[in-house]
Design an enzyme around this catalytic site. Structure first.
Site, PDB file in Angstrom:
ATOM      1  CG  ASP A   7     -25.398  19.031  14.836  1.00 20.95           C
ATOM      2  OD1 ASP A   7     -24.096  18.463  14.436  1.00 20.95           O
ATOM      3  OD2 ASP A   7     -25.521  19.518  15.998  1.00 20.95           O
ATOM      4  CD  GLU A  16     -20.933  18.251  12.604  1.00 20.91           C
ATOM      5  OE1 GLU A  16     -20.457  17.329  13.501  1.00 20.91           O
ATOM      6  OE2 GLU A  16     -21.259  19.417  13.107  1.00 20.91           O
ATOM      7  CG  ASP A  69     -27.961  19.502  19.445  1.00 18.45           C
ATOM      8  OD1 ASP A  69     -26.824  18.704  19.188  1.00 18.45           O
ATOM      9  OD2 ASP A  69     -28.465  19.717  20.457  1.00 18.45           O
TER      10      ASP A  69
END
Length: 197
Positions: free
Chosen positions: A9, A70, A143
């Site tokens: 992330d 991501e 996260d």
């Protein structure tokens, strides 16, 4: 044999990293999780260097089969998008230098994969990550949980019908969970619409 996936992330302040082993039965196990952090007071070059060192050490330690990052389509805050893109570039380059395949997944795809709904909120994603990985609580901070969700998403994609990790024949959908079917639909929709500008 399990597929080892590192989920990332990306971010300059907090870059979530998770290692998940996904078996051909789709059983997922958390191996390790961390967050590489940098202060907003630190210069950009030092922040990127810290992320670079962190991801280098992580990849060398865990030797994943794949890396999932991501993909951010749009954001209202341009500086946040730039920071995310810069962190993503560092991570992708580190994987490429080691010959590790990289996949980009949208937040909608990840939500659909782990919860069955592309509109799930962060709390729902965290709860399902904990359930899938058989943990008492989601990894912290958020996260880290998001990085684990990315790894699960990609690992389950590797276990989709027709893949080497699949236990079903190509073209069949009987082996997919409802969440995996929703993820496949979200992925198809994302491909049709393409990135928003």
């Amino acid at each position: 044999m399990a597929l080892r996936v590192v989920g990332v992330d990306p971010g300059l302040t907090r870059c979530g990293l998770a290692v998940v082993d996904v078996e051909n039965t789709r059983r997922a196990t958390l191996v390790d999780v961390t967050v590489v952090g940098t202060s907003s007071d630190t210069s950009l070059d030092e922040r990127l260097l810290a992320i670079s060192r962190g991801i280098d050490a992580w990849l060398d330690q865990h030797r994943p089969d794949a890396l999932a990052v991501e993909r951010v389509f749009s954001h209202t805050n341009v500086s946040t998008v730039m920071g995310t893109a810069q962190a993503s570039g560092i991570v992708i380059a580190a994987a490429a230098a080691r010959g590790i395949p990289v996949a980009l997944h949208t937040p909608t795809e990840v939500k659909a994969a782990v919860t069955g709904s592309g509109r799930a909120d962060k709390a729902a994603v965290g709860r399902m990550v904990a359930k899938i990985l058989r943990l008492e609580a989601p990894p912290k901070p958020a996260d880290a949980a998001d990085a684990a969700a990315l790894a699960i998403t990609h690992g389950w994609r590797g276990a989709a019908p027709g893949s080497q990790a699949s236990g079903t024949k190509a073209g069949g959908s009987s082996g997919l969970t409802p969440a995996q079917r929703a993820w496949a639909q979200a992925e198809t929709a994302a491909r049709k619409t393409g990135p928003r500008r």
